[in-house]
Design an enzyme around this catalytic site. Sequence first.
Site, short mmCIF file in Angstrom:
data_model
loop_
_atom_site.label_atom_id
_atom_site.label_comp_id
_atom_site.label_asym_id
_atom_site.label_seq_id
_atom_site.Cartn_x
_atom_site.Cartn_y
_atom_site.Cartn_z
N LYS A 191 43.90 33.91 38.83
CA LYS A 191 43.11 35.21 38.82
C LYS A 191 44.05 36.22 37.76
O LYS A 191 43.48 36.53 36.82
CB LYS A 191 42.89 35.70 40.12
CG LYS A 191 41.80 35.23 40.71
CD LYS A 191 42.04 35.67 42.48
CE LYS A 191 40.61 34.75 42.89
NZ LYS A 191 40.71 35.15 44.54
N GLN A 206 43.44 38.67 49.05
CA GLN A 206 43.25 37.28 49.21
C GLN A 206 43.21 36.80 50.52
O GLN A 206 44.08 37.09 51.20
CB GLN A 206 44.34 36.43 48.21
CG GLN A 206 44.23 35.16 48.17
CD GLN A 206 42.86 34.62 47.28
OE1 GLN A 206 42.65 35.14 46.24
NE2 GLN A 206 42.29 33.69 47.83
N ASP A 218 35.17 41.90 45.17
CA ASP A 218 34.95 40.36 46.04
C ASP A 218 33.63 40.47 46.74
O ASP A 218 33.08 39.82 47.36
CB ASP A 218 36.12 40.31 47.02
CG ASP A 218 36.57 38.80 46.96
OD1 ASP A 218 36.03 38.04 46.18
OD2 ASP A 218 37.40 38.62 47.84
#
Length: 281
Positions: A50, A94, A117
């Site tokens: 990422k 994450q 997200d």
Amino acid sequence: MSATLLDGKAVAAEVTEALRARAAALPRPPGLAVVLVGDDPASAVYVRNKTRTAEKVGLAHWQITLPAHTAESDLLAEVRRLADDPQVDGILVQFPVPGHIDRLRVIDSIPPEKDVDGLHALNAGYLATKRDGFVPCTPLGCMELLKRSGVATRGAEAVVIGRSDLVGRPIARLLEHADCTVTACHSRTRDLAAHVARADIVVAAVGIPRMVKGGWVKPGAVVLDVGINKGADGKLVGDVDFEAARERAGFITPVPGGVGPMTIAMLMANTVKSAERRLAR
Ligand code: NAD
């Protein structure tokens, strides 16, 4: 017949190139903060990929790595700090986080307008009601690949295997918004093979290597394999028995190089979108 490969790597490169121009047109670079708690090796690889792509797109990016024993309150304080930072347009924690941390409390602590997200309940609600919010990156990436296949979605039978809040459920919503007739399959579904056999579009998001058999696939179907599993030989394999399925499918995503790169590209897209929105205010 051998299926046409949906090359996520190539499509993701096109998407990120277009995002680079959008990012460069803004008065300041879009900012993405990625928070990693603990030392899960797979998560570390995802985070590295990422940040590497963020660099290519021209984003300002920060990686915050916290030790596995970090208290939930300290993680929430870190998210609050990022929430208050005007340079940060997107916050991604994450997952998975260590067991002593409540995942939902973490998701709730991210301001919906920085939730790139797409996991916050408000964004899930926007998706369910077909309003413009942030949609989780993997489902967005799947839809982009589906568009590239050129297969008409209106009235198509779509079967989604898996009902997670990150992948299965939001992709089912997006397919429904694209006028598919959607069947949501999960661990309690009876006769999965029969459902898959009817599908013009199959999305596998389970986490069991090669569980979708090639013989189940309807000839000509589009197969999107979200699964990322480590095989016995250490190589990555999807949830679909790729070699057999590609003999019947019309289009299929490989693993790796299919949905994975698209997920990262869509994270960049959500971050650029967030920056554009916030800067326009
Ligand atoms: P998850 O564990 O949260 O959900 C798995 C789902 O599969 C559950 O809803 C469950 O009901 C269903 N399931 C379990 N066993 C089943 C069975 N026998 N038959 C039918 N359904 C069954 O997982 P997730 O976060 O949705 O991820 C799924 C897979 O996708 C994993 O392999 C994960 O690594 C991968 N993934 C890939 C990307 C990417 O960028 N390519 C992104 C996220 C997740």
